[in-house]
Enzyme design. Sequence first.
Site, mmCIF file in Angstrom:
data_model
loop_
_atom_site.group_PDB
_atom_site.id
_atom_site.type_symbol
_atom_site.label_atom_id
_atom_site.label_comp_id
_atom_site.label_asym_id
_atom_site.label_seq_id
_atom_site.Cartn_x
_atom_site.Cartn_y
_atom_site.Cartn_z
ATOM 1 N N CYS A 107 10.826 -4.259 -2.126
ATOM 2 C CA CYS A 107 10.505 -4.955 -0.831
ATOM 3 C C CYS A 107 9.338 -5.810 -1.246
ATOM 4 C CB CYS A 107 10.221 -4.049 0.111
ATOM 5 S SG CYS A 107 8.765 -2.771 -0.214
ATOM 6 N N ASP B 142 2.149 -4.036 -5.624
ATOM 7 C CA ASP B 142 1.098 -2.977 -6.234
ATOM 8 C C ASP B 142 1.689 -2.516 -7.707
ATOM 9 O OD1 ASP B 142 -1.180 -2.817 -4.407
ATOM 10 O OD2 ASP B 142 0.290 -1.943 -2.864
ATOM 11 N N HIS C 33 -6.484 -13.088 9.098
ATOM 12 C CA HIS C 33 -5.625 -13.642 10.274
ATOM 13 C C HIS C 33 -5.157 -15.015 9.886
ATOM 14 C CE1 HIS C 33 -7.978 -10.388 12.581
ATOM 15 N NE2 HIS C 33 -7.094 -10.144 12.039
ATOM 16 N N GLU D 2 5.495 2.026 -5.921
ATOM 17 C CA GLU D 2 4.543 1.080 -6.266
ATOM 18 C C GLU D 2 3.407 1.360 -7.202
ATOM 19 O OE1 GLU D 2 2.939 -0.533 -2.426
ATOM 20 O OE2 GLU D 2 2.878 1.475 -1.522
HETATM 21 C C1 PEP Z 1 4.076 -4.019 -2.374
HETATM 22 O O1 PEP Z 1 3.075 -3.407 -2.744
HETATM 23 O O2 PEP Z 1 4.946 -4.580 -3.062
HETATM 24 C C2 PEP Z 1 4.312 -3.944 -0.748
HETATM 25 C C3 PEP Z 1 5.403 -4.666 -0.691
HETATM 26 O O3 PEP Z 1 3.259 -3.595 -0.052
HETATM 27 P P1 PEP Z 1 2.057 -4.588 0.315
HETATM 28 O O4 PEP Z 1 2.322 -5.894 -0.215
HETATM 29 O O5 PEP Z 1 2.055 -4.121 1.716
HETATM 30 O O6 PEP Z 1 0.997 -3.659 -0.537
HETATM 31 MG MG MG Z 2 1.973 -2.039 -1.477
#
Ligand code: PEP
Ligand code: MG
Length: 580
Positions: free
Chosen positions: A504, A457, A191, A433
């Site tokens: 992303c 990931d 947080h 991922e």
């Molecule tokens: C990722 O794994 O790159 C992703 C965008 O998801 P998170 O960071 O929420 O696991």
């Molecule tokens: Mg991820």
Amino acid sequence: MEIRKGIAVSPGVAIAPAVVLDSEQFRIPRRSIEPPEVEAELGRFRAAVEHAQGEVRALRARVTSDVGEKLGAIFDVQDALLTDSHLIDEVAELIQRDHYSAEYAVSQILKSYARKFLALPNRYMADRVADVYDVEKRLLRNLIGARRESLGQLSEPVIIIAHDLTPSQTASLDRSKVLAFATDIGGRTSHTTIVARAMGIPAVVGLKTITAELSGGDVVIVDGNRGLVVINPDEATIARFREAEQRFHRMEKDLGDLRDLPAVTPDGHEVLLWGNIEFPHEVEVCIARGASGIGLYRTEFLYLDRNDDPSEEDHFQAYAEAIDAAKGRPVTIRTCDLGADKFTHLSGEYDERNPFLGCRSIRFSLQHIGLFKTQLRAMLRASALGPTRIMFPLITNLKELRQAKMLLADVREDLEDEGVLFDPDLKVGIMVEVPSAAIMARHFAQECDFFSIGTNDLTQYALAVDRSNERVASLYTPGHPAVLRLIRTVVEAALESGIEVAVCGEMAGEPIYVPVLLGLGIQVFSVSSATLLEIKKVIRTVPIAQAREVCEKVFQFDSDREVDAYLTEIGRRLLPEMIA
Ligand code: PEP
Ligand code: MG
């Protein structure tokens, strides 16, 4: 002069004298009272609880109005502790039965709660120990009356150094005096980190021993872009970072001019630049920084600090708020990525040895179909309000995608039967991922509308490096040739099938990787609001022809070291003011 590397969680550079919070801890002696004093002592304790409740509620209201309801709700845990009759009775019993002072009783009981929280296998709940410490300090402050050096009364700009900061300490920091903070522990999903980013305070966490290495008054540099802390820097280093600090502010200002310009390379190749969010109110921030859509809405944050499941209405309200704020721009809502390091109250039921390889994400959703369908219903209903896309995380095999789509179809049918509106052309995509999904991308491309590559990931699973473990952080880089090859496989499959391909993960928000991602053919860069303008600047600087050459060259290297060194060098040449 010493340099420490931690985890960069909130961008910006700051230089100032340190205030070391842990040197200001209370020390509570074991003091006994006389039997006739018991009633008065109980009264003191009750008054302290009442006062602390007032403080927490006021803080909640302030944070809610400043940065939104979801962050304000962080204080509900503390409120719940302060109204927990069991806890109150335990303290009272120590005063009544053992004749301990209220301070000592509070300290004893709250410490025993902290130990219980820390022992919980559920990481999310264990992280809430910060709230227990916060409640303890709040009660003690009220009981003792003597004030700790108050962070609210700082007269000079400082950098806060702490073992950990509680969410409420972070939220109450005076932004004009606290230039940055650095902590021994912490991770991306705490947080405290979320609050720091929302408040725009540069921060580095996971430094392990930073509190032991610094004394109050030492000059310190915090570089929240690179995760560096410099202790007692020499003149030359101060000058260098001062320059970096000014450059950061200048750049931030200059970058503002790019807000309304397209994300197009100098030779006319256009891509989409979208934002990543955890809370609906961040949509506005992303749009103010020029995002033309939301490429990742991490809905699992809806579960933060709740002891129950969000209702369909809770989900719907959040999505409606995001879609409304996006004003016609697409919003990509990811179904909950719970498990691993992001827990719900349900996760306490399980004890997993390798939670990152366990019942996480889409696996969790498919094992909790009621929860999943509730979320899908809310997403579909929200899709009637504006352009919405649904994305499934951590897909590893086709069966999961098919099951998820089947459940979505069920929910669509139910809504049709009920006459509830939704977008019938809603696009459904997956996060790529996991290496298995990347390698099999061609097959997945036949069954979904878009790919979004989660490099956070993908890197962790391809290289077998825990993304949140600072001990192996040097092995973690998306510049590893194996990760780049996986990304290339995904892009090729998407282009061949004519579906959209985005990145992303954090890699899309790291300037040095932009040329190679452009060269590979990535069409959407989805990044955190803090890096949107920076990435637009890189895109507008690199001709696509050069990006393709860079890409070709990169695939000739066989080590991440060479790749990262080469890309840094290219970045420096293209944007010397940005990539130092
Ligand atoms: C990722 O794994 O790159 C992703 C965008 O998801 P998170 O960071 O929420 O696991
Ligand atoms: Mg991820």
